[in-house]
Design a protein around this motif. Structure first.
Motif, PDB file in Angstrom:
ATOM      1  N   PRO A   1       0.842  -1.197   0.000  1.00 46.51           N
ATOM      2  CA  PRO A   1       0.000   0.000   0.000  1.00 46.51           C
ATOM      3  C   PRO A   1       0.881   1.252   0.000  1.00 46.51           C
ATOM      4  O   PRO A   1       2.008   1.229   0.511  1.00 46.51           O
ATOM      5  N   PRO A   2       0.388   2.339  -0.588  1.00 44.16           N
ATOM      6  CA  PRO A   2       1.193   3.561  -0.594  1.00 44.16           C
ATOM      7  C   PRO A   2       1.364   4.092   0.837  1.00 44.16           C
ATOM      8  O   PRO A   2       0.504   3.861   1.693  1.00 44.16           O
ATOM      9  N   PRO A   3       2.455   4.798   1.080  1.00 41.39           N
ATOM     10  CA  PRO A   3       2.655   5.316   2.438  1.00 41.39           C
ATOM     11  C   PRO A   3       1.581   6.354   2.778  1.00 41.39           C
ATOM     12  O   PRO A   3       1.034   7.021   1.906  1.00 41.39           O
ATOM     13  N   ALA A   4       1.279   6.479   4.042  1.00 44.71           N
ATOM     14  CA  ALA A   4       0.265   7.431   4.499  1.00 44.71           C
ATOM     15  C   ALA A   4       0.751   8.856   4.246  1.00 44.71           C
ATOM     16  O   ALA A   4       1.950   9.131   4.255  1.00 44.71           O
ATOM     17  N   ASP A   5      -0.196   9.760   4.019  1.00 41.45           N
ATOM     18  CA  ASP A   5       0.147  11.166   3.807  1.00 41.45           C
ATOM     19  C   ASP A   5       0.721  11.761   5.085  1.00 41.45           C
ATOM     20  O   ASP A   5       0.263  11.450   6.187  1.00 41.45           O
ATOM     21  N   PRO A   6       1.694  12.664   4.947  1.00 45.22           N
ATOM     22  CA  PRO A   6       2.219  13.339   6.140  1.00 45.22           C
ATOM     23  C   PRO A   6       1.124  14.182   6.795  1.00 45.22           C
ATOM     24  O   PRO A   6       0.209  14.651   6.126  1.00 45.22           O
ATOM     25  N   PRO A   7       1.192  14.391   8.105  1.00 42.15           N
ATOM     26  CA  PRO A   7       0.156  15.160   8.799  1.00 42.15           C
ATOM     27  C   PRO A   7      -0.048  16.560   8.219  1.00 42.15           C
ATOM     28  O   PRO A   7      -1.176  17.043   8.137  1.00 42.15           O
ATOM     29  N   LEU A   8       1.034  17.213   7.778  1.00 42.46           N
ATOM     30  CA  LEU A   8       0.910  18.555   7.213  1.00 42.46           C
ATOM     31  C   LEU A   8       0.069  18.525   5.942  1.00 42.46           C
ATOM     32  O   LEU A   8      -0.805  19.381   5.732  1.00 42.46           O
ATOM     33  N   TYR A   9       0.290  17.519   5.093  1.00 37.47           N
ATOM     34  CA  TYR A   9      -0.469  17.386   3.848  1.00 37.47           C
ATOM     35  C   TYR A   9      -1.941  17.078   4.143  1.00 37.47           C
ATOM     36  O   TYR A   9      -2.830  17.650   3.524  1.00 37.47           O
ATOM     37  N   ARG A  10      -2.200  16.201   5.112  1.00 37.96           N
ATOM     38  CA  ARG A  10      -3.582  15.890   5.483  1.00 37.96           C
ATOM     39  C   ARG A  10      -4.301  17.132   5.991  1.00 37.96           C
ATOM     40  O   ARG A  10      -5.463  17.381   5.661  1.00 37.96           O
ATOM     41  N   ALA A  11      -3.619  17.951   6.790  1.00 36.50           N
ATOM     42  CA  ALA A  11      -4.217  19.180   7.319  1.00 36.50           C
ATOM     43  C   ALA A  11      -4.530  20.151   6.185  1.00 36.50           C
ATOM     44  O   ALA A  11      -5.587  20.793   6.166  1.00 36.50           O
ATOM     45  N   LEU A  12      -3.635  20.254   5.201  1.00 37.66           N
ATOM     46  CA  LEU A  12      -3.859  21.137   4.060  1.00 37.66           C
ATOM     47  C   LEU A  12      -5.057  20.660   3.236  1.00 37.66           C
ATOM     48  O   LEU A  12      -5.911  21.462   2.836  1.00 37.66           O
ATOM     49  N   MET A  13      -5.138  19.356   3.000  1.00 42.18           N
ATOM     50  CA  MET A  13      -6.272  18.802   2.250  1.00 42.18           C
ATOM     51  C   MET A  13      -7.581  19.062   2.990  1.00 42.18           C
ATOM     52  O   MET A  13      -8.582  19.427   2.380  1.00 42.18           O
ATOM     53  N   HIS A  14      -7.577  18.901   4.302  1.00 42.21           N
ATOM     54  CA  HIS A  14      -8.785  19.146   5.098  1.00 42.21           C
ATOM     55  C   HIS A  14      -9.185  20.624   5.002  1.00 42.21           C
ATOM     56  O   HIS A  14     -10.357  20.958   4.842  1.00 42.21           O
ATOM     57  N   SER A  15      -8.203  21.507   5.080  1.00 47.28           N
ATOM     58  CA  SER A  15      -8.468  22.943   4.993  1.00 47.28           C
ATOM     59  C   SER A  15      -9.053  23.303   3.633  1.00 47.28           C
ATOM     60  O   SER A  15     -10.027  24.050   3.544  1.00 47.28           O
TER      61      SER A  15
END
Length: 79
Positions: free
Chosen positions: A25-39
């Motif tokens: 499976p692909p590696p999980a997104d970094p927390p900073l990227y997840r926060a940006l996507m959520h924003s």
């Protein structure tokens, strides 16, 4: 590899593909990227890898009015 004979009697090789190896499976997104996507999602912005109806509408070729109508045949022209 398996050998079989063709109609001409010459042997031919049939190669059978090996079973594919499991793809990790692909590696999980970094927390900073997840926060940006959520924003971005909360602001209604376009997100990478997601369907964007506005882009589909803007990228579609223009349709001229009457472009797909059947041609009109004047009365008596088909005789």
């Amino acid at each position: 590899m398996t050998r079989q004979h063709s109609a001409t009697g010459r042997p031919r090789r049939l190669s059978v593909p090996r079973p594919s190896e499991p793809v990790p499976p692909p590696p999980a997104d970094p927390p900073l990227y997840r926060a940006l996507m959520h924003s971005w999602a909360s602001q209604g912005r376009t997100l990478p890898g997601r369907h964007d109806p506005e882009w589909v509408r803007l990228a579609a070729p223009p349709v001229v009015r009457g472009q797909f109508n059947a041609p009109r045949v004047p009365p008596g022209a088909g005789r």
